[in-house]
Design an enzyme around this catalytic site. Structure first.
Site, mmCIF file in Angstrom:
data_model
loop_
_atom_site.group_PDB
_atom_site.id
_atom_site.type_symbol
_atom_site.label_atom_id
_atom_site.label_comp_id
_atom_site.label_asym_id
_atom_site.label_seq_id
_atom_site.Cartn_x
_atom_site.Cartn_y
_atom_site.Cartn_z
ATOM 1 N N ASP A 96 -3.823 -6.326 4.192
ATOM 2 C CA ASP A 96 -3.444 -5.969 2.836
ATOM 3 C C ASP A 96 -2.315 -4.814 2.776
ATOM 4 O O ASP A 96 -1.956 -4.752 3.961
ATOM 5 C CB ASP A 96 -4.833 -5.133 2.061
ATOM 6 C CG ASP A 96 -4.899 -4.732 0.707
ATOM 7 O OD1 ASP A 96 -3.670 -5.086 0.010
ATOM 8 O OD2 ASP A 96 -5.933 -4.688 0.027
HETATM 9 C C1 BGC Z 1 -4.491 -4.619 -2.978
HETATM 10 C C2 BGC Z 1 -4.793 -6.106 -2.861
HETATM 11 C C3 BGC Z 1 -3.219 -6.829 -3.163
HETATM 12 C C4 BGC Z 1 -2.116 -6.433 -2.646
HETATM 13 C C5 BGC Z 1 -0.709 -7.036 -3.300
HETATM 14 C C6 BGC Z 1 -3.027 -4.179 -2.342
HETATM 15 O O1 BGC Z 1 -3.134 -2.934 -2.762
HETATM 16 O O2 BGC Z 1 -5.627 -3.916 -2.233
HETATM 17 O O3 BGC Z 1 -5.885 -6.617 -3.572
HETATM 18 O O4 BGC Z 1 -3.533 -8.383 -3.224
HETATM 19 O O5 BGC Z 1 -2.000 -4.897 -2.873
HETATM 20 O O6 BGC Z 1 -0.726 -6.573 -4.460
#
Ligand code: BGC
Length: 736
Positions: free
Chosen positions: A294
Site C-alpha cells: 500500500d
Molecule cells: C490506500 C489504497 C489505495 C492506495 C493508492 C492507499 O492510501 O490505502 O487503498 O489503493 O492508497 O491510492
C-alpha cells in the site's frame, strides 16, 4: 513460365521467406515476439536484464493530474524510463502514451510501464459504493458495472485498478467500510469475485479490461476501534474463517495482483508478513501475479516498530513477499544494495521481477503499449453504462421502514424535499470517485420534480448544513414543510466523512440534522427519511418518529433518480443490508455472525437494547413474500456428500418484486465454538405477483458446513447441522 520454372520460383520464395524469418528471429528478441508463450518471454527478458533494471521494475511512482505544461512537463521528464509502474491520475490517453513512449524508446530493453489507479466504484460513470453494491445482492450487475469501469479506465490509459477491497468490516466508525462489501466473509467473497471477473474478463489483453487488485491483504477491516492505519488483534481461527475466505476466492478467480495492508496482524504488519504473503498466498495458493505495497506501507514499517530504517523496511517487505513498492522509494534506493550484500537472494529478486513482467505480458503491454486515443464521449457515460449504474443504484437502495405503506407516495399535491442532501450532487458520489464529475449527477430534488411532474408540486429547502450550528435555515424549511402534504427529509454524510482516513467516533448524524428532523416532525405531516452515507448510521432517535426510512448510500452518478423512483413507485425496492445497523454506536462491533455465547439470555446492556436496530439482510419491498417449508433432498449425508435444499417463495402482494433468499447454516455443537449462523449462499429472483418461485441451495457438505482450522485446512465434523432461511430451518445429520 513452365512447370519447372514455377517450382523453382516456389522454392526460391520459400527459401527467401524462411531466411527473412530467420533474420527476424535473430534481430527481434524472443520476448518481443507476440507469438511466444508468456513464460518463455518472461524468462528471455529476465535473462537480458541488469540488476538495476530488475530493481526498477519493482517500483511505482505517481504521474500527475493533467497535461498542463507547467505542471506536467517536469514530472514526465523526471520519470525514469525504466520505471516499473505509475499511478496514473489522468484520464488522457495522450499523456500516458507520452510517458510510455519514453519507457519504450529510451529504456534499453523497452519494457512498458503498467499504469495503475484507484478505480473503486466506477471511473467516470461512478456507480454506488461497494457497501451499497452488496445490498443489491446482484453479483451479475456488479460484474457488469466493473466491466464498465474497466472499459472507461483502460481506454483512458489505466491498465490496473486497485480494487476490489474485500476486507470484512464490522465497525462502522471505520471510514473504509464504504469501500468493501460489508460484515460477512461470503458476501465479500462473492462480490469480490464478481468484480474481478468484471474488471479482468477472460483476457487481460482485451483493450476494455484491466488487471484487478485484491486489497488490503489482510485484516485491515479489523482496525481497532475503527481508527485507520492501526493494529488488529486477529486469532488464527478468525483469520482463516473471517478474513481469508474472500482472498482465497479472489485468487481462485484469477485476480492478477494483491495489495498488502497497512495494519499489523497481532503484531506482524501485513506488509512484512511472510506467512500470509509467501507461505499462504504464493506457495499454498499458487498465486503467480504480484503483490504491491500500500502507499508508503513499506517505510511505515519503521513507525510500526519492526524496522529500524528504510533499508531494513525494504528488506523485510521484500523478503516477506511484497514485489512492488508503491510510493516508498525504498526498493529503488536499497534493493540493489541488499542483493549485492547477499541479504536478498538473486532467486528471490528474479522471482519478483518475473511476477511483475508476467502481468505486463498478460495485459498485452509489450505488444500494444499505447492506448488508442479516443474522444471522451466515445468511452464515458455511454447509455448502456449509465443504465447499468442506475439499475445497480436502484437495487442497492434499502427500504428500512415503511409504516402503514407510507411509500410509494400517492395522492400528494405538494411535496417538500428538505435537508442538506436534498439538492446536493457532490456528496452523492462518495469517496474514491476516480474521474467522476458531480455535474453528471442528478440531485434528489431534481429527480423528484421529474417523477412527480404533473402530479405534485415539489418544493425544496436545505434547512441546515451537514454539521455546524447554523439553524437560520430551520424557519424556511418549516415553512416549506408546513405547506406540503408530505415531507421527504434528506440527511446523511458528506462524501469525505467516509473512505480512507475518515473514521468517526460516532455513527450518529450530527446533532443539527437530528434537530431539523425533530422540528419537521412537529408539523404532523408524513415524514420520509432518505439517507445517504458511507456507513450504517445510528438511527434510534429518528426511527420512531419517521413514517418511512430508506438509505440510498452514496449512489454515484445516478444520484437521486433511483431513490425518487422508489418514492414515486416507479421502482419496487429490493435491497437488503450487507451490514448491520446498530441501535447505537456503543454496540459496535455488532454483526450477525458472532460466535455463540455462554449465557445467550444474559449479558445484555443495561442502558440500551442488545439487539441491532436493523439486522444484516433486513430490507422491505412494496410487495410481500411468503416462505414455505424447507425441503432437503436427504436428511443424512456423508462429509463428502451433496444435498439440495429448496424453499418455495410466493409473492402474496399486489405488485411484482425481487426477493433475495439468504441461506445460512449453523453448527451448534462443534469442537470449537462457531458463529450462531453463517451465510453460505444467496440468490435473487424476480417473482411476479401471485407467483411462487422455488429457490435452491446445492450444498457441498465440506464446503458449506465445514470450518477452517487455524492452520488453514478445511474440515467437517460429524454431527447435526442446520440449514436456515428466515425463521425456517432443516436439520441435516452428517456422519461417516
Ligand atoms: C490506500 C489504497 C489505495 C492506495 C493508492 C492507499 O492510501 O490505502 O487503498 O489503493 O492508497 O491510492
Amino acid at each position: 513460365m513452365n512447370r519447372y520454372t514455377k517450382i523453382s520460383c516456389l522454392f526460391l520464395s520459400l527459401f527467401l521467406s524462411a531466411a527473412a524469418y530467420g533474420q527476424r528471429k535473430k534481430d527481434v528478441p524472443l520476448y518481443k515476439d507476440a507469438k511466444q508463450a508468456v513464460e518463455d518471454r518472461v524468462q528471455d527478458l529476465l535473462s537480458r536484464m541488469t540488476l538495476e533494471e530488475k530493481v526498477m521494475q519493482l517500483n511505482q511512482y505517481t504521474l500527475g493530474r493533467n497535461d498542463n505544461a507547467n505542471n506536467m512537463a517536469d514530472p514526465v521528464n523526471d520519470i525514469p524510463a525504466e520505471i516499473g509502474s505509475l499511478i496514473y491520475f489522468s484520464s488522457d490517453p495522450g499523456l500516458r502514451n507520452k510517458v510510455q513512449k519514453k519507457a519504450m524508446e529510451q529504456s534499453r530493453l523497452g519494457i512498458p510501464i503498467i499504469f495503475g489507479y484507484d478505480v473503486i466504484h466506477g471511473f467516470r460513470t461512478v456507480y454506488p459504493i461497494s457497501l451499497a453494491q452488496a445490498c443489491s445482492w446482484n453479483p451479475v450487475l456488479v460484474e457488469q458495472a466493473c466491466a464498465v469501469a474497466a472499459q472507461e479506465a483502460r481506454m483512458s490509459g489505466v491498465d490496473w485498478t486497485f480494487s476490489p477491497m474485500i476486507d470484512v468490516a464490522r465497525d462502522g466508525r471505520w471510514g473504509r467500510v464504504a469501500e468493501g462489501y460489508g460484515e460477512d466473509p461470503y458476501t465479500n467473497a462473492v462480490f469480490g469475485v464478481a468484480s474481478v471477473k468484471g474488471y479482468q474478463g477472460n483476457d487481460l489483453s482485451d483493450p476494455a479490461r484491466v488487471a484487478a487488485c485484491l486489497k488490503h491483504y489482510i485484516g485491515y477491516g479489523a482496525s481497532e476501534a475503527g481508527r485507520d492505519y492501526v493494529y488488529t488483534e486477529i486469532s488464527d481461527q478468525t483469520l482463516w474463517n473471517t478474513y481469508m475466505p474472500p482472498y482465497l476466492e479472489g485468487v481462485k478467480a484469477g485476480a492478477a495482483t494483491l495489495m498488502s495492508s497497512f495494519n499489523d496482524i497481532s503484531g506482524t504488519p501485513g506488509t512484512a508478513n511472510r506467512y500470509i504473503l509467501r507461505d499462504v498466498l504464493k506457495e499454498r495458493w499458487g498465486h503467480d501475479g504480484f503483490v504491491v505495497s500500500d502507499w508508503g506501507a513499506i517505510e511505515q514499517l519503521r513507525p510500526q516498530g519492526v524496522a529500524k530504517d528504510k533499508k531494513e523496511a525494504a528488506l523485510k517487505a521484500f523478503t516477506a513477499g511484497v514485489e512492488m513498492d508503491m510510493m516508498n522509494k525504498s526498493y529503488d534506493t536499497h534493493l540493489g544494495a541488499l542483493v549485492k550484500e547477499g541479504k536478498v537472494s538473486e532467486d528471490m529478486l528474479n522471482d519478483a521481477v518475473k511476477r511483475v513482467l508476467r502481468v505486463k505480458f498478460r495485459l498485452g503491454l509489450f505488444d500494444r503499449p499505447y492506448t488508442q486515443v479516443s474522444k471522451e464521449k466515445e468511452r464515458f457515460l455511454l447509455p448502456k453504462s449509465l443504465a447499468i449504474a442506475e439499475r445497480l443504484a436502484e437495487e442497492s437502495i434499502v427500504l428500512l421502514k415503511n409504516k402503514n405503506k407510507t411509500l410509494p407516495l400517492s395522492g400528494v399535491a405538494k411535496l417538500a424535499v428538505i435537508g442538506p442532501m436534498a439538492n446536493s450532487k457532490w456528496h452523492l458520489l462518495g469517496s474514491w470517485r476516480a474521474q467522476g464529475n458531480a455535474e453528471d449527477a442528478t440531485t434528489v430534488y431534481e429527480a423528484l420534480k421529474k417523477d412527480f411532474q404533473g402530479k405534485a408540486q415539489v418544493m425544496q429547502a436545505a434547512g441546515c448544513d451537514f454539521d455546524g450550528n447554523d439553524r437560520s435555515g430551520f424557519e424556511e424549511a418549516k415553512k416549506v414543510g408546513a405547506s406540503s402534504d408530505a415531507i421527504i427529509i434528506c440527511l446523511g454524510e458528506k462524501a469525505q466523512w467516509s473512505g480512507e482516513n475518515a473514521s468517526r467516533s460516532t455513527i450518529a448524524l450530527p446533532q443539527i440534522q437530528e434537530e431539523l428532523l425533530m422540528e419537521l416532525k412537529k408539523l404532523g405531516k408524513p415524514l420520509i427519511l432518505v439517507l445517504s452515507s458511507g456507513r450504517p448510521l445510528e438511527l434510534n432517535r429518528l426511527e420512531p418518529v419517521c413514517d418511512a426510512i430508506l438509505t440510498m448510500w452514496q449512489p454515484g452518478i445516478p444520484g437521486g433518480k433511483p431513490v425518487s423512483g422508489v418514492i414515486s413507485g416507479r421502482v419496487n425496492p429490493s435491497g437488503k443490508l450487507s451490514m448491520t445497523f446498530p441501535y447505537s454506536t456503543g454496540q459496535i462491533p455488532i454483526y450477525y455472525n458472532h460466535r455463540q455465547s455462554a449465557r445467550p439470555h444474559q449479558g445484555k446492556y443495561q442502558d440500551i437494547p442488545s439487539t441491532p436496530l436493523y439486522d444484516f439482510g433486513h430490507g422491505l419491498s412494496y410487495t410481500t413474500f411468503e416462505y414455505g417449508e424447507l425441503k432437503a433432498s436427504v436428511l443424512k449425508a456423508r462429509p463428502d456428500g451433496k444435498i439440495a435444499v429448496e424453499v418455495p417463495v410466493k409473492n402474496t402482494g399486489d405488485t411484482d418484486g425481487m426477493e433475495t433468499v439468504h441461506w445460512f447454516i449453523s453448527d451448534p455443537v462443534s469442537t470449537i465454538s462457531r458463529p450462531v449462523k453463517e451465510l453460505k449462499y444467496f440468490e435473487k429472483q424476480l417473482i411476479k405477483k401471485g407467483e411462487t418461485k422455488v429457490f435452491r441451495f446445492e450444498i457441498d457438505v465440506k464446503r458449506d458446513f465445514g470450518f477452517v482450522s487455524n492452520q488453514g485446512k478445511k474440515y467437517v465434523e460429524d454431527g447435526d447441522y442446520y440449514v436456515i432461511v428466515k425463521d425456517k430451518k432443516v436439520k441435516i445429520e452428517v456422519g461417516r
